[in-house]
Design a protein around this motif. Structure first.
Motif: not given
Length: 259
Positions: A213, A140, A178, A171, A136, A174-175, A22-23
């Motif tokens: 995506w 997102l 993950v 961003f 996450v 979220l990174l 996803s990311l």
């Protein structure tokens, strides 16, 4: 391959692939592959410190990955982004080496943090991993249109009052999450592959944002599942199959879309 002792491995890999795929689409779209390499390494000392102090490594990984985001944003304001990432890599790796040297199982800890411990995933670790992955994906989806617009058409995004600074913070956080979730499974050095390869291949195969995506998530799942299966059958390290198949996946996408 589907033995009970591998059940946690399959579940963890599935959850992780959903979050990373996803990311990862936005990692490639925003040309942030270097950051996707740096933040898992920023999480590295957190895992080492957590092991040294005797608490769950996942929380140490998450804490230091988020600390890495703050470090990156602060030093980016002082100079170029690539220099900030270089400073992040060197300083946090040095800190991780210090924490590992203070422990008793240096070699085993280094290997586990760098290459993952996919067969050492416990039932207790699945819940926080699932919560991180779910967080996450939900965050997102919440800001997907804004992040997509800001990543692909920054001038139009500014005209619609979408702050590039806030989107960058969003961003990177979220990174970081993950990265923290992925390190215990595939290791610090292979999070980069899982984030970048499926998404890069997906964007070669489809120009439509939402299809690309979804395809990135599917390819991340296939990469994870096939790597586990091949590792089981060959008794070779999982890290080898994640890395080599990731490169082959992108190469195949280039061949299929060659004009």
């Amino acid at each position: 391959m589907f033995s009970s002792y591998l059940l946690h491995t399959w579940i963890a890999a599935t959850l992780l692939a959903i979050a990373a795929g996803s990311l990862g689409y936005f990692v490639v779209l925003r040309r942030s592959a270097f950051a996707a390499h740096a933040l898992p390494l920023a999480a590295f000392p957190g895992g080492a410190l957590a092991t040294l102090l005797g608490f769950a490594p996942l929380w140490g990984l998450a804490g230091f990955a988020l600390l890495g985001v703050a470090f990156l944003r602060f030093f980016t304001r002082l100079g170029r982004r690539d220099v900030a990432i270089g400073l992040l890599l060197s300083s946090f790796l040095a800190l991780g080496g210090l924490f590992l040297s203070l422990g008793r199982e240096y070699a085993a800890r280094v290997y586990g943090l760098l290459f993952g411990e996919v067969l050492g995933i416990s039932a207790a670790s699945l819940l926080p991993l699932g919560l991180l992955s779910l967080t996450v994906v939900l965050l997102l989806l919440w800001r997907f249109p804004d992040l997509l617009l800001q990543s692909s058409q920054s001038e139009l995004a500014m005209a619609r009052a979408i702050s590039p600074v806030r989107m960058e913070w969003f961003f990177l956080i979220l990174l970081a999450l993950v990265s923290a979730a992925a390190v215990p499974v595939v290791g610090t050095l292979l999070v980069f592959t899982l984030l970048v390869s499926p998404a890069a291949a997906a964007q070669r195969l489809s120009a439509h944002p939402y299809r690309a995506w979804l395809l990135a998530i599917l390819l991340a799942e296939l990469l994870s599942w096939s790597s586990i299966a091949l590792s089981y059958w060959s008794n070779w390290p999982l890290s080898f199959f994640v890395g080599t198949q990731g490169a082959l996946l992108f190469l195949l996408s280039r061949i299929l879309t060659r004009t």
